[in-house]
Scaffold this motif. Structure first.
Motif, short mmCIF file in Angstrom:
data_model
loop_
_atom_site.label_atom_id
_atom_site.label_comp_id
_atom_site.label_asym_id
_atom_site.label_seq_id
_atom_site.Cartn_x
_atom_site.Cartn_y
_atom_site.Cartn_z
N PHE A 93 0.85 -1.20 0.00
CA PHE A 93 0.00 0.00 0.00
C PHE A 93 0.88 1.24 0.00
CE2 PHE A 93 0.79 -1.30 4.33
CZ PHE A 93 1.14 -0.13 4.96
N GLU A 94 0.25 2.33 -0.36
CA GLU A 94 0.92 3.63 -0.38
C GLU A 94 0.07 4.61 0.43
OE1 GLU A 94 2.12 6.94 -3.70
OE2 GLU A 94 2.05 4.83 -4.30
N VAL A 95 0.71 5.32 1.35
CA VAL A 95 0.01 6.25 2.22
C VAL A 95 -0.07 7.61 1.54
CG1 VAL A 95 0.06 7.40 4.47
CG2 VAL A 95 0.78 5.02 4.27
N ARG A 96 -1.27 8.14 1.47
CA ARG A 96 -1.52 9.48 0.92
C ARG A 96 -2.16 10.33 2.02
NH1 ARG A 96 -1.06 9.80 -4.80
NH2 ARG A 96 0.65 8.35 -5.20
N PRO A 97 -2.22 11.65 1.83
CA PRO A 97 -2.77 12.51 2.89
C PRO A 97 -4.21 12.20 3.31
CG PRO A 97 -1.59 13.83 1.29
CD PRO A 97 -1.64 12.43 0.75
N SER A 98 -5.06 11.80 2.38
CA SER A 98 -6.46 11.57 2.74
C SER A 98 -6.94 10.14 2.47
CB SER A 98 -7.36 12.53 1.96
OG SER A 98 -7.24 12.28 0.57
N ARG A 99 -6.03 9.30 1.99
CA ARG A 99 -6.47 7.94 1.63
C ARG A 99 -5.28 6.99 1.59
NH1 ARG A 99 -5.88 11.20 -2.54
NH2 ARG A 99 -4.88 10.52 -4.45
N LEU A 100 -5.61 5.73 1.49
CA LEU A 100 -4.63 4.66 1.36
C LEU A 100 -4.80 4.05 -0.03
CD1 LEU A 100 -2.69 3.40 3.46
CD2 LEU A 100 -4.44 1.69 3.89
N LEU A 101 -3.73 3.98 -0.79
CA LEU A 101 -3.78 3.38 -2.12
C LEU A 101 -3.21 1.97 -2.05
CD1 LEU A 101 -2.47 6.28 -4.38
CD2 LEU A 101 -4.82 5.55 -4.03
#
Length: 186
Positions: A93-101
């Motif tokens: 997974f990849e952490v983003r400011p408002s969501r998890l990809l």
């Protein structure tokens, strides 16, 4: 352990019997010194949870594609540790400011997410979220330190900070396992 019991102990540590009585009698919204004492508690609990003893939760969430918004989490995540699909396979997974990809496509409608979170703001009647990791004594040292700092009593604050940091160090040392190497005779 309740917030009220920690704040009562903190007031007793300061030698303020009037404040101990006020903490015990407070049932509604705190005012004045009680409000300041509660704010100090929230600061200390937040510091301990974010820097020393992270609060970890495992949650099952419904998935919709490769995006998992943080609004679906029951608590505000600080750090996402791992993501698993329904069969127990770990997903990248990849952490983003408002969501998890999610990097990989997997079958199944739900995901198991393990993450750390920050404690919520407490009131007098609430329970401590970090009670499993630290004692009321340690929390009270931190509350007294913060309270002294906010009131401009810097010399007393330095004394309480030393006690607080030593108690944190001792609590952290208990968490780590001790390994002793076996002896070898040559």
């Amino acid at each position: 352990m309740t917030v009220k019991s920690v704040l009562s102990l903190s007031a007793a540590n300061m030698g303020r019997e009037d404040l101990v009585a006020a903490v015990c009698d407070c049932g509604g919204t705190p005012e004045g010194e009680l409000k300041s004492l509660l704010r100090c508690y929230n600061l200390v609990e937040n510091e301990i949870a974010l820097d020393y003893f992270p609060l970890k939760v495992e949650e099952t969430l419904e998935r919709s594609g490769s995006v998992l918004p943080y609004t679906r989490f029951s608590k505000a995540p600080v750090e996402v540790l791992s993501v698993f699909d329904e069969s127990g396979l770990s997903l990248k997974f990849e952490v983003r400011p408002s969501r998890l990809l999610l990097q990989e496509r997997s079958e199944g409608a739900s995901l198991k997410v393990v993450y750390t979170y920050a404690p919520t703001e407490k009131l007098f009647t609430d329970d401590c979220e970090i009670a499993d990791n630290v004692s009321a004594r340690l929390l009270s040292f931190g509350v007294v330190m913060e309270y002294m700092l906010t009131n401009g009593q810097y010399a007393e604050a330095a004394t309480w900070e030393k006690k607080y940091r030593e108690a944190l160090r001792a609590a952290s040392a208990r968490r780590r396992p001790i390994f002793i190497r076996s002896r070898r005779w040559i």
